[in-house]
Write a protein that holds these residues in place. Structure first.
Motif, short mmCIF file in Angstrom:
data_model
loop_
_atom_site.label_atom_id
_atom_site.label_comp_id
_atom_site.label_asym_id
_atom_site.label_seq_id
_atom_site.Cartn_x
_atom_site.Cartn_y
_atom_site.Cartn_z
N ASP A 145 42.98 77.88 77.97
CA ASP A 145 41.94 76.90 78.30
C ASP A 145 40.70 77.04 77.44
O ASP A 145 39.96 76.08 77.24
CB ASP A 145 41.53 77.05 79.78
CG ASP A 145 42.67 76.65 80.70
OD1 ASP A 145 43.60 75.98 80.21
OD2 ASP A 145 42.62 77.01 81.89
N ASN A 146 40.45 78.24 76.98
CA ASN A 146 39.22 78.48 76.24
C ASN A 146 39.43 78.75 74.75
O ASN A 146 38.50 79.13 74.04
CB ASN A 146 38.45 79.64 76.87
CG ASN A 146 37.94 79.29 78.25
OD1 ASN A 146 37.20 78.33 78.41
ND2 ASN A 146 38.38 80.03 79.26
N ALA A 147 40.65 78.55 74.28
CA ALA A 147 40.91 78.73 72.84
C ALA A 147 40.70 77.39 72.14
O ALA A 147 41.22 76.37 72.56
CB ALA A 147 42.35 79.21 72.64
N GLN A 148 39.88 77.41 71.09
CA GLN A 148 39.54 76.17 70.40
C GLN A 148 40.13 76.13 69.00
O GLN A 148 39.88 77.01 68.18
CB GLN A 148 38.02 76.04 70.30
CG GLN A 148 37.39 75.70 71.64
CD GLN A 148 35.88 75.70 71.57
OE1 GLN A 148 35.29 76.29 70.66
NE2 GLN A 148 35.25 75.06 72.54
N LEU A 149 40.86 75.05 68.74
CA LEU A 149 41.50 74.86 67.44
C LEU A 149 40.65 73.95 66.58
O LEU A 149 40.08 72.98 67.07
CB LEU A 149 42.87 74.22 67.66
CG LEU A 149 43.75 73.98 66.42
CD1 LEU A 149 44.33 75.29 65.91
CD2 LEU A 149 44.87 73.01 66.73
N SER A 150 40.56 74.26 65.29
CA SER A 150 39.98 73.26 64.38
C SER A 150 40.95 73.05 63.23
O SER A 150 41.66 73.94 62.80
CB SER A 150 38.61 73.70 63.87
OG SER A 150 38.73 74.78 63.00
N SER A 151 40.95 71.82 62.75
CA SER A 151 41.95 71.43 61.77
C SER A 151 41.32 70.47 60.78
O SER A 151 40.62 69.55 61.16
CB SER A 151 43.11 70.75 62.54
OG SER A 151 44.05 70.26 61.65
N SER A 152 41.54 70.74 59.48
CA SER A 152 41.04 69.81 58.46
C SER A 152 42.16 69.57 57.47
O SER A 152 43.30 69.98 57.71
CB SER A 152 39.82 70.42 57.75
OG SER A 152 40.23 71.41 56.83
N SER A 153 41.86 68.91 56.36
CA SER A 153 42.92 68.67 55.38
C SER A 153 43.26 69.94 54.62
O SER A 153 44.24 70.00 53.90
CB SER A 153 42.51 67.57 54.41
OG SER A 153 41.47 68.01 53.57
N SER A 154 42.46 70.99 54.75
CA SER A 154 42.75 72.19 53.98
C SER A 154 42.93 73.46 54.82
O SER A 154 43.55 74.40 54.35
CB SER A 154 41.66 72.43 52.92
OG SER A 154 40.41 72.53 53.54
N THR A 155 42.37 73.49 56.01
CA THR A 155 42.56 74.69 56.85
C THR A 155 42.92 74.28 58.28
O THR A 155 42.58 73.18 58.73
CB THR A 155 41.31 75.58 56.91
OG1 THR A 155 40.26 74.86 57.54
CG2 THR A 155 40.87 76.05 55.54
N ARG A 156 43.59 75.19 58.97
CA ARG A 156 43.92 74.94 60.37
C ARG A 156 43.99 76.29 61.07
O ARG A 156 44.71 77.19 60.62
CB ARG A 156 45.24 74.20 60.49
CG ARG A 156 45.67 73.88 61.91
CD ARG A 156 46.85 72.92 61.95
NE ARG A 156 47.39 72.86 63.29
CZ ARG A 156 48.35 73.66 63.75
NH1 ARG A 156 48.89 74.56 62.96
NH2 ARG A 156 48.76 73.57 64.99
N GLY A 157 43.24 76.42 62.16
CA GLY A 157 43.25 77.69 62.89
C GLY A 157 42.25 77.67 64.02
O GLY A 157 41.68 76.64 64.35
N TRP A 158 42.03 78.85 64.59
CA TRP A 158 41.27 78.95 65.83
C TRP A 158 39.83 79.34 65.57
O TRP A 158 39.54 80.28 64.84
CB TRP A 158 41.94 79.97 66.75
CG TRP A 158 43.32 79.52 67.08
CD1 TRP A 158 44.48 79.84 66.41
CD2 TRP A 158 43.70 78.58 68.10
NE1 TRP A 158 45.54 79.15 66.95
CE2 TRP A 158 45.10 78.37 68.00
CE3 TRP A 158 42.99 77.88 69.08
CZ2 TRP A 158 45.79 77.51 68.84
CZ3 TRP A 158 43.68 77.04 69.92
CH2 TRP A 158 45.07 76.85 69.80
#
Lengths: 106, 401
Positions: free
Chosen positions: B380-393
């Motif tokens: 519930d509290n883990a936040q993902l971020s994603s772009s055209s070059s990186t993806r992770g928490w």
């Protein structure tokens, strides 16, 4: 095709038929041989396809390039017969080539 | 167009901006590999290859698929001027000359020699939280260790490392659902200028000093030292590259091992499994899931002509799950005996820091498992971020035990 013998550190031996024009690195990776990584895919950039060329074959596998020479100083446990597998192109003359794998690439 | 190959009118769609697709891109990637291995996205005007062999061929062909207009597709649209020394965004002969300067610094032998220092740093991060019943793989470790290590290598003072990381993260982050803006990328390296001036006056045994003193043969064949501007760019590039991606590797480690307790316990019981486990995490969730190239001349890909001037996105995360290379690719399996993944790219631009990333990953996994053999992800509290070059928490909180 040339028969290339890859001998792992623990003695496990694999003989692979590798196409002419391919490389010692490519032959290993294409056959999922564990112990050669080849991250850069053969651009002589990553130093993760280090092999020891059998002394009997050393003079037959071609010259060491300038970049390869630098990287060979920086592999794990370099020896006088160290080469990067991606820089050894397979020819008919290399049928029977024997290479040994280092303890680790990285 | 290959997109028409989709069945039943349900045409496969993918872009790197939609949060719903970024959350779990793998079903879409599988469809791309099957239905549109050369995909064209009309909305954002880019092509994408998704099969292992095609991504490998594209990244290996640096004469057609060039890096001189950056490797981030948003930046290719703009008429950006790549500063000299930003070698990840240059082509031969400039790239070759610059990369040679740092090539011998980041090799397996040199990076393995740093293991003790990396372990000390890791222990300093972990010991204060050893008794906690909650830890965060990013806040407690991923956000600290990689920047600390590259900072130590470069000679950036400890107290300034957080600022460096924040600036790099800001330059790579995209607003949800939107492409990146070129203006947000600070390409001058001016933040590091004071360190360079200081190191010019007080040389040390760090990489910054080495960069200031090394002689190299530039693209014109002249043997010279790097200019101060070039050193600035190098430092910015290395500090940025060594930070963000490794932080994401550590976040994924928390997530994946949290969700595979059997394999986690196996590794904890037999540390010789650690290197293979790192490789499998890198394959399973690459911190850099795609990388772009600019098409310099018309080229045929899978029977179609991709015209000069196009943007080609290489879906590394998809290549890593290609069924023709990996057995049961959607399964996380530290015992797999497949050929290597493509997380560090391919060709002349393949990741310079791969040996460092592997040592850091190995040390982190060992030190974590020593102290925290069991944990569950606080989803519930883990936040993902994603772009055209990186993806992770951005956060990876877990319940210990």
């Amino acid at each position: 095709m040339a028969k290339i013998t890859y001998i792992a550190r623990d003695g496990e031996t694999l003989v692979l038929d590798v196409e002419r024009g391919s490389t010692v690195m490519r032959g290993a990776v294409d056959n999922a041989l564990q112990g050669i990584i080849g991250d850069c895919g053969g651009a002589c950039s990553c130093a993760t396809c280090h092999v020891y060329v059998d002394p009997q074959w050393y003079d037959k596998v071609g010259e060491i390039g300038a970049t390869e020479e630098i990287l060979l100083e920086e592999v794990c446990d370099p020896q006088p017969n160290s080469r990067l597998g991606c820089q050894i192109t397979i020819t008919d003359d290399l049928d029977g080539l024997v290479v040994r794998l280092p303890e680790k690439q990285v | 167009m290959s997109t028409s190959a989709a069945t039943g009118g349900d045409v496969v769609y993918w872009d790197p901006y939609r949060p719903d697709l970024g959350k779990d891109p793998y079903p879409t990637f599988k469809r791309l590999r099957e239905e549109a291995p050369l995909y064209y996205n009309a909305e954002y005007d880019f092509y994408a290859v998704s099969r292992f062999a095609d991504v490998e061929a594209c990244l290996g062909n640096h004469e057609t698929f060039i890096s001189g207009r950056s490797d981030i597709m948003e930046f290719m649209r703009e008429d950006m001027e790549v500063p000299k020394g930003m070698f990840i965004w240059e082509d031969p002969p400039e790239h070759t000359a610059y990369r040679a300067v740092v090539m011998r610094v980041f090799t397996p032998k040199r990076m393995n020699a740093l293991e003790g220092m990396i372990r000390d740093y890791c222990v300093r991060c972990l010991d204060p939280i050893a008794g906690n019943d909650r830890i965060d793989f990013i806040a407690d470790l991923g956000g600290q260790l990689p920047g600390g290590v590259i900072g130590m290598l470069l000679g950036i003072p400890d107290e300034d490392r957080d600022a460096v990381r924040d600036q790099v993260e800001a330059s790579l982050r995209t607003e949800e659902g939107k492409p990146m803006e070129l203006e947000q990328a600070n390409l001058t390296g001016e933040n590091y200028e004071e360190y360079i001036d200081w190191r010019m006056k007080t040389p040390s045994d760090d990489l910054m000093t080495e960069l200031l003193n090394t002689e190299f043969k530039d693209a014109t064949g002249t043997v010279r030292k790097l200019t101060k501007e070039e050193v600035l760019i190098f430092v910015m590039l290395l500090a940025g590259a060594g930070n963000e991606t490794t932080s994401k590797l550590i976040g994924w480690m928390g997530k994946i091992l949290g969700e595979h307790p059997d394999q986690r316990r196996e590794i904890a019981a037999d540390r010789s499994l650690v290197p293979a486990a790192i490789e499998e995490i890198l394959r399973f969730e690459p911190p850099g899931p795609s990388v772009a190239r600019y098409v310099a001349k018309d080229v045929e890909v899978l029977g179609q002509v991709v015209p000069a001037g196009s943007v080609m996105l290489n879906l590394i995360a998809s290549a890593n799950r290609d069924e023709s290379r990996f057995t049961d690719p959607e399964l996380f399996n530290i015992h797999r005996r497949d050929p290597p993944h493509m997380t560090f790219g391919r060709g002349i631009h393949s990741c310079l820091g791969m040996a460092l990333a592997r040592v850091e990953g190995r040390v982190v996994m060992e030190e974590i498992l020593k102290r925290f053999p069991d944990w569950t992800v606080d989803t519930d509290n883990a936040q993902l971020s994603s772009s055209s070059s990186t993806r992770g928490w951005d956060t990876m909180p877990v319940f210990v035990g």
